[in-house]
Design a protein around this motif. Structure first.
Motif, PDB file in Angstrom:
ATOM      1  N   TYR A 549      -2.769 -26.597  14.379  1.00  0.00           N
ATOM      2  CA  TYR A 549      -3.371 -25.744  13.846  1.00  0.00           C
ATOM      3  C   TYR A 549      -2.930 -25.591  12.251  1.00  0.00           C
ATOM      4  O   TYR A 549      -2.055 -26.228  11.886  1.00  0.00           O
ATOM      5  CB  TYR A 549      -3.289 -24.401  14.284  1.00  0.00           C
ATOM      6  CG  TYR A 549      -1.961 -23.869  14.321  1.00  0.00           C
ATOM      7  CD1 TYR A 549      -1.281 -23.019  13.138  1.00  0.00           C
ATOM      8  CD2 TYR A 549      -1.019 -23.988  15.198  1.00  0.00           C
ATOM      9  CE1 TYR A 549      -0.163 -22.671  12.769  1.00  0.00           C
ATOM     10  CE2 TYR A 549       0.655 -23.736  15.100  1.00  0.00           C
ATOM     11  CZ  TYR A 549       0.808 -22.935  13.983  1.00  0.00           C
ATOM     12  OH  TYR A 549       2.117 -22.784  13.987  1.00  0.00           O
ATOM     13  N   ARG A 550      -3.952 -25.007  11.422  1.00  0.00           N
ATOM     14  CA  ARG A 550      -3.657 -24.857   9.928  1.00  0.00           C
ATOM     15  C   ARG A 550      -4.162 -23.333   9.707  1.00  0.00           C
ATOM     16  O   ARG A 550      -5.559 -23.148  10.141  1.00  0.00           O
ATOM     17  CB  ARG A 550      -4.120 -25.787   9.117  1.00  0.00           C
ATOM     18  CG  ARG A 550      -3.988 -25.093   7.617  1.00  0.00           C
ATOM     19  CD  ARG A 550      -4.244 -26.342   6.635  1.00  0.00           C
ATOM     20  NE  ARG A 550      -4.343 -25.980   4.875  1.00  0.00           N
ATOM     21  CZ  ARG A 550      -3.243 -25.589   4.565  1.00  0.00           C
ATOM     22  NH1 ARG A 550      -1.888 -25.785   4.961  1.00  0.00           N
ATOM     23  NH2 ARG A 550      -3.481 -24.880   3.127  1.00  0.00           N
ATOM     24  N   LEU A 551      -3.317 -22.525   9.317  1.00  0.00           N
ATOM     25  CA  LEU A 551      -3.627 -21.061   9.154  1.00  0.00           C
ATOM     26  C   LEU A 551      -3.223 -20.496   7.840  1.00  0.00           C
ATOM     27  O   LEU A 551      -2.283 -21.120   7.124  1.00  0.00           O
ATOM     28  CB  LEU A 551      -2.839 -20.135  10.072  1.00  0.00           C
ATOM     29  CG  LEU A 551      -2.930 -18.566  10.256  1.00  0.00           C
ATOM     30  CD1 LEU A 551      -4.484 -18.379  10.494  1.00  0.00           C
ATOM     31  CD2 LEU A 551      -2.023 -18.076  11.279  1.00  0.00           C
ATOM     32  N   VAL A 552      -4.211 -19.948   6.961  1.00  0.00           N
ATOM     33  CA  VAL A 552      -4.029 -19.677   5.774  1.00  0.00           C
ATOM     34  C   VAL A 552      -4.281 -18.183   5.572  1.00  0.00           C
ATOM     35  O   VAL A 552      -5.285 -17.606   6.155  1.00  0.00           O
ATOM     36  CB  VAL A 552      -4.961 -20.785   4.720  1.00  0.00           C
ATOM     37  CG1 VAL A 552      -5.081 -20.140   3.290  1.00  0.00           C
ATOM     38  CG2 VAL A 552      -5.009 -22.026   5.072  1.00  0.00           C
ATOM     39  N   ARG A 572      -0.438 -17.726   1.424  1.00  0.00           N
ATOM     40  CA  ARG A 572       0.562 -18.366   2.244  1.00  0.00           C
ATOM     41  C   ARG A 572      -0.101 -19.220   3.315  1.00  0.00           C
ATOM     42  O   ARG A 572      -1.200 -18.748   3.601  1.00  0.00           O
ATOM     43  CB  ARG A 572       1.592 -17.412   2.722  1.00  0.00           C
ATOM     44  CG  ARG A 572       1.095 -16.075   3.551  1.00  0.00           C
ATOM     45  CD  ARG A 572       2.039 -15.151   3.938  1.00  0.00           C
ATOM     46  NE  ARG A 572       2.916 -15.713   4.966  1.00  0.00           N
ATOM     47  CZ  ARG A 572       3.840 -14.912   5.582  1.00  0.00           C
ATOM     48  NH1 ARG A 572       3.919 -13.665   5.274  1.00  0.00           N
ATOM     49  NH2 ARG A 572       4.645 -15.164   6.423  1.00  0.00           N
ATOM     50  N   SER A 573       0.494 -20.072   3.853  1.00  0.00           N
ATOM     51  CA  SER A 573      -0.128 -20.895   4.966  1.00  0.00           C
ATOM     52  C   SER A 573       0.955 -21.264   5.771  1.00  0.00           C
ATOM     53  O   SER A 573       2.042 -21.262   5.681  1.00  0.00           O
ATOM     54  CB  SER A 573      -0.991 -22.042   4.245  1.00  0.00           C
ATOM     55  OG  SER A 573      -0.020 -22.918   3.720  1.00  0.00           O
ATOM     56  N   SER A 574       0.375 -21.885   7.110  1.00  0.00           N
ATOM     57  CA  SER A 574       1.278 -22.540   8.101  1.00  0.00           C
ATOM     58  C   SER A 574       0.523 -23.460   8.656  1.00  0.00           C
ATOM     59  O   SER A 574      -0.745 -23.275   9.088  1.00  0.00           O
ATOM     60  CB  SER A 574       2.003 -21.652   9.117  1.00  0.00           C
ATOM     61  OG  SER A 574       0.999 -20.816   9.771  1.00  0.00           O
ATOM     62  N   ALA A 600       5.806 -23.267   7.415  1.00  0.00           N
ATOM     63  CA  ALA A 600       5.247 -22.104   6.892  1.00  0.00           C
ATOM     64  C   ALA A 600       5.711 -21.850   5.228  1.00  0.00           C
ATOM     65  O   ALA A 600       7.030 -22.270   5.066  1.00  0.00           O
ATOM     66  CB  ALA A 600       5.543 -21.025   7.610  1.00  0.00           C
ATOM     67  N   ASN A 601       4.929 -21.768   4.435  1.00  0.00           N
ATOM     68  CA  ASN A 601       5.324 -21.590   2.993  1.00  0.00           C
ATOM     69  C   ASN A 601       4.287 -20.581   2.204  1.00  0.00           C
ATOM     70  O   ASN A 601       3.377 -20.426   2.791  1.00  0.00           O
ATOM     71  CB  ASN A 601       5.655 -22.900   2.428  1.00  0.00           C
ATOM     72  CG  ASN A 601       4.168 -23.793   2.543  1.00  0.00           C
ATOM     73  OD1 ASN A 601       3.190 -23.446   1.893  1.00  0.00           O
ATOM     74  ND2 ASN A 601       4.370 -24.887   3.399  1.00  0.00           N
ATOM     75  N   PHE A 602       4.577 -20.372   1.081  1.00  0.00           N
ATOM     76  CA  PHE A 602       4.032 -19.779   0.091  1.00  0.00           C
ATOM     77  C   PHE A 602       3.284 -20.693  -0.714  1.00  0.00           C
ATOM     78  O   PHE A 602       4.066 -21.486  -1.489  1.00  0.00           O
ATOM     79  CB  PHE A 602       4.729 -18.857  -0.808  1.00  0.00           C
ATOM     80  CG  PHE A 602       5.436 -17.509  -0.301  1.00  0.00           C
ATOM     81  CD1 PHE A 602       4.629 -16.650   0.366  1.00  0.00           C
ATOM     82  CD2 PHE A 602       6.760 -17.279   0.514  1.00  0.00           C
ATOM     83  CE1 PHE A 602       4.954 -15.023   0.923  1.00  0.00           C
ATOM     84  CE2 PHE A 602       7.239 -16.181   0.875  1.00  0.00           C
ATOM     85  CZ  PHE A 602       6.160 -15.153   1.086  1.00  0.00           C
TER      86      PHE A 602
END
Length: 713
Positions: A549-552, A572-574, A600-602
């Motif tokens: 997955y990619r989550l924003v 932020r996203s992961s 995960a990061n900003f």
């Protein structure tokens, strides 16, 4: 309720449950299916319906999302004593609880907190206030816990960007009387008693009653805790197509008044791991009650209706000295005397109508249309304005002192939040192998806040606290949606993909602050792409899932310049991978494992761009090996691994990873009685189960031995 009274209440209800069910058990023939030993035979969970992944009655295999299930039988077999311990056995879920948020907080897919990981009880959302949820407090009456990973606002509303945790309690049993009971004792003077009974009452009624009481001296000084949980349910079913269920669930908890262990020279000093730097008269008390009336009506083969009306109350109180820091020279600096009271009322109703159509040739359609109405009221009290309490005490051998409060716990403001929503979900089966699933939800939230006005120490009125004091209300709307597809190339194997949107409140919606009212957007919005595969093999004795997955999440609060204005510009996203496997093997063996790896990061967030959000481990795993001889003996070993995480968004303090190993064995004295022995944290690992600030770690339970006697009829 005092501990003695609570103990007597738990014992009385335990006796009542035993008394109600013992005659029925004597009349019921016992067969091999009633054996209390967990033999390792496990139902193929992927084939079961998940009310958390979809309201259309889809199985997990048919749902284009990641849904993991933790069964109540597994929870009790492992000896998990809390909801957090049980839920964090699911893939990709880790603990983010602390005393200030009620201890029921999780991190999922790089996002943490009750504003991003929504919590449900029997399908009804629990609204947090000031980031706190304290219900349910005990897993004894749990039938299963579903965890839906990724955005779920389209199903359950704002606050579900990272995922949803749905605790599903045991329901009345129409088929036969049953009884379960257990009593246990263990390290730290920990003991518990629990019982549950259920069955038919005549032709049209069935009941379920559960009670649990736990008490412990704790693993830090002055670490006493106790917890009473009661659940009752009565079902009226005049036919196989119509039922009404009334249930009430109550929890009364005094958790351990422990806010963490301060780091010494930036490191954990194990010589003080039993010290408690809180004041001697500290208090934490949570009392929650939930009443719900649920109607299920299968009008025809094609049409069904369900509705749940509910009323939830919560009363929480804190009086603690909460912050501790290394002051050098063998001293600890203590500060932040904080007293708070939450008085909460939540009531509402949610329901839907489902219409099923069969077009022939393998094509069919199921569509659901529903509504959700909720009113949430909070009275908030605190002692802010009291003289600050600051002192220094030795590392050990100190007088904890008493809580300093010069103004009292006074009502400060009250809020109300009214939410209404309409939603729809649809599944179009193009063939018996290909289906398309879509959903949409529109919701409106009207928030009001008033500050109490005092004159000569008395409340003389209130004043609007939003929009510069000119208006007490602010209204926010959101529309979210998702679309997915499932392809089954062979029976019991599904390939799926999904795109979903979601919104999170900025802060806690139900305690919306005046400082946030300047922003037109009350929600941080987000989206996720997900694709995966899941299936059964070995004739249903094996199952697996794999998802990427990619989550924003966008529109966060940030301050680009120190001392400058707050802006809503952050992102932020992961992105990551989750996997699970479960096997029933020959010779009575079984194996389960799950794990996640994420980044995960900003992406945009002032000076923290590129940093990992605090409290988010980027690796986690659970492994279980179990065995049974199929008759009297069973055993299991569990490993929990949580990777390192940062204690702050600036990534200056790293909380190290940990691995905890538990062992358990059970011996059955016939069909109805068994003795369990558990060795928890077998290698006596000192680890940060959670954090309370960057340099104050809440340590986990040390090596402990628990013994439990179980009975079942």
């Amino acid at each position: 309720m005092r501990p003695t009274t609570r103990w007597m209440s738990g014992l009385s209800l335990l006796s009542l449950a035993l008394g109600l069910s013992a005659p029925a058990a004597a009349e019921t023939d016992t067969n091999d299916d009633d054996n209390i030993v967990v033999t390792g035979e496990r139902l193929p969970i992927l084939s079961e319906e998940s009310p958390t992944g979809s309201r259309l009655g889809l199985s997990i295999l048919e749902t284009p999302a990641t849904v993991n299930v933790v069964t109540g039988d597994d929870i009790r077999a492992r000896g998990d004593i809390g909801i957090v311990e049980a839920v964090s056995r699911a893939a990709g879920v880790t603990n983010a609880g602390a005393p200030g948020n009620g201890g029921l907080t999780f991190a999922v897919r790089g996002f943490s907190g009750q504003g991003s990981v929504l919590q449900l009880y029997d399908g009804v959302r629990l609204y947090p206030n000031n980031g706190s949820i304290t219900f349910p407090s005990d897993p004894w009456n749990v039938e299963r816990i579903d965890v839906l990973s990724g955005p779920a606002s389209v199903l359950f509303g704002q606050g579900a960007l990272g995922g949803v945790v749905n605790v599903i309690p045991k329901a009345p049993n129409r088929d036969r009387f049953e009884l379960q009971a257990e009593a246990g004792y263990g390290s730290q003077e920990t003991w518990h008693m629990a019982a549950g009974a259920g069955g038919p009452l005549g032709d049209m009624f069935a009941f379920r009653v559960d009670a649990s009481y736990r008490q412990s001296d704790g693993y830090v000084d002055r670490g006493e805790s106790d917890n009473l949980a009661l659940s009752t349910a009565l079902e009226f079913a005049p036919s196989d197509t119509f039922s009404v269920t009334l249930r009430n669930d109550f929890g009364d908890a005094n958790p351990m008044k422990y806010f963490g262990t301060p780091l010494i020279d930036g490191k954990l000093d194990t010589s003080i791991r039993k010290e408690n730097y809180n004041v001697g008269d500290a208090r934490m008390h949570y009392r929650d009650n939930r009443t719900a009336l649920k109607i299920d009506w299968q009008i025809s083969d094609a049409v069904s209706v369900t509705n749940t009306a509910y009323y939830i109350t919560s009363n929480r109180k804190w009086r603690n000295l909460e912050s501790y820091a290394d002051a050098g020279n063998g001293l600890i600096a203590r500060a932040d005397n904080i007293g708070i009271v939450h008085d909460v009322d939540q009531y509402g109703s949610q329901g839907n109508v489902t219409l099923s159509s069969d077009f022939g040739g393998g094509m069919s359609n199921d569509v659901l249309v529903g509504y959700d109405v909720n009113y949430f009221k909070l009275n908030y009290s605190h002692q802010f304005g009291s003289l600050p309490q600051q002192d220094k005490v030795p590392l050990t051998g100190f007088d904890p002192g008493r809580f300093l409060d010069t103004v009292g716990l006074l009502p400060r403001y009250h809020t109300d939040t009214f939410t209404w929503a309409i939603y729809a979900e649809d599944r179009l089966a193009l063939t018996d192998r290909i289906s398309l699933i879509g959903a949409i939800r529109h919701e409106e939230n009207k928030i009001g806040r008033w500050d109490w006005v005092y004159t000569d120490g008395r409340i003389t009125g209130d004043k609007p606290a939003l929009n510069g004091g000119a208006d007490a209300h602010k209204t926010f709307t959101a529309t979210t949606w998702r679309v997915g597809a499932v392809y089954q190339p062979v029976e019991n194997v599904s390939l799926y993909a999904q795109y979903a949107t979601a919104v999170d409140p900025l802060g806690t919606l139900t305690t919306y602050s005046g400082s946030a009212s300047q922003f037109e957007l009350s929600f941080a919005d987000g989206y996720q792409y997900e694709a995966g595969v899941k299936g059964l093999f070995m004739g249903g004795k094996g199952s697996f899932t794999l998802a990427g997955y990619r989550l924003v999440k966008k529109n966060l609060f940030t301050q680009e310049v120190t001392g400058g204005p707050i802006e809503q510009v952050g992102q932020r996203s992961s992105q990551g991978i989750e996997a699970t496997i479960d096997l029933t093997l020959p010779a009575g063996f079984g194996f389960s494992a799950n794990g996640t790896v994420l980044d995960a990061n900003f992406d945009e967030f002032g000076g923290n761009v590129g940093n990992t959000p605090s409290g988010v481990p980027e690796e986690a795993a659970n492994i279980e090996l179990r065995w049974s001889d199929g008759a009297a003996i069973s055993a299991r070993a569990n490993l929990r691994y949580v990777g390192s995480r940062w204690g702050d968004n600036a990534n200056t303090v790293k909380v190290p990873s940990y691995t905890v190993v538990d062992f358990g064995a059970s011996y059955a004295f016939g069909h109805n009685l068994a003795l369990d022995l558990r060795l928890l944290n077998a290698f006596d690992k000192d680890y940060a189960w959670s954090t309370n600030g960057a340099s104050q770690w809440i340590l986990g339970r040390p090596r402990s031995v628990d013994v439990t006697l179980r009975a079942g009829f």
